[in-house]
Design an enzyme around this catalytic site. Structure first.
Site, PDB file in Angstrom:
ATOM      1  N   HIS A 173       0.819  -1.219   0.000  1.00  0.00           N
ATOM      2  CA  HIS A 173       0.000   0.000   0.000  1.00  0.00           C
ATOM      3  C   HIS A 173       0.852   1.268   0.000  1.00  0.00           C
ATOM      4  CE1 HIS A 173      -3.349   2.676   0.791  1.00  0.00           C
ATOM      5  NE2 HIS A 173      -4.163   1.661   0.566  1.00  0.00           N
TER       6      HIS A 173
ATOM      7  N   ASP B 187      -1.924   2.651  -4.388  1.00  0.00           N
ATOM      8  CA  ASP B 187      -3.145   3.052  -3.690  1.00  0.00           C
ATOM      9  C   ASP B 187      -4.229   2.017  -4.001  1.00  0.00           C
ATOM     10  OD1 ASP B 187      -5.433   4.196  -2.715  1.00  0.00           O
ATOM     11  OD2 ASP B 187      -5.036   6.178  -3.545  1.00  0.00           O
TER      12      ASP B 187
END
Length: 192
Positions: free
Chosen positions: A187, A191
């Site tokens: 992450h 995104d």
């Protein structure tokens, strides 16, 4: 180390597998007739599709290096291979330059080299690959959480094909084959 030094999460989904199974059936028939000499597997087809997707979404074909991200113009596809000595993850460099037959042959070649123990150590480095595919479908696994080979930004887990209900329209429902896919990504790099 990978889990401790990244922000990994996994999305699990199923994809309608009717077309890929139909294509696999055509490959089997062509192999029996001698029209083609390479046994193109479902995994080969998934890997070929992954390469096409990585070209379309270059943010995934990356290495995350602390605060920076390294983008690659070429796809260096890593494939998890189970051996007697444990899991090995060799890389097909410039996989995006290969046809489906070329990719299938190369994947078989590196997997066999891993099993025989004569693989080039340079293509076993996680830095050598830009993205990894791990397939547990042959073991009947319906869902798993693959772990990223850092500094890569993602890994795709390929699961078994299972029948699931699907709305075919006009109030008609049927069971159709779905292939499970588990995408783990960092992450910090991508995104959700």
């Amino acid at each position: 180390s990978s889990l401790q030094n990244s922000a990994q999460l996994t999305h699990h989904l199923g994809a309608d597998a009717r077309c890929i199974l139909e294509l696999r059936g055509k490959v089997k028939k062509a192999l029996e007739k001698g029209t083609i000499a390479t046994n193109i597997t479902l995994n080969d087809m998934v890997c070929f599709a992954v390469i096409k997707a990585l070209k379309k979404y270059p943010n995934v074909n990356t290495h995350f290096l602390g605060e920076t991200k390294r983008y690659f113009n070429k796809v260096h596809l890593a494939l998890a291979v189970d051996t007697d000595r444990g899991l090995m993850v060799p890389v097909v460099r410039n996989a995006d330059d290969l046809s489906i037959i070329g990719l299938s042959n190369k994947l078989k070649e590196i997997a066999e080299a891993c099993r025989k123990g004569n693989i080039d150590p340079d293509i076993l480095s996680s830095e050598a690959g830009t993205f990894t595919v791990s397939n547990l479908g042959n073991y009947g696994v319906e869902m798993f959480t693959p772990v990223i080979n850092l500094p890569q930004s993602g890994i795709l887990g390929v699961n078994t094909i299972v029948p699931r209900p699907k709305d075919l329209g006009n109030g008609v429902y049927a069971f159709v084959p779905f292939i499970g896919l588990s995408l783990t990504y960092d992450h910090r790099s991508l995104d959700g």
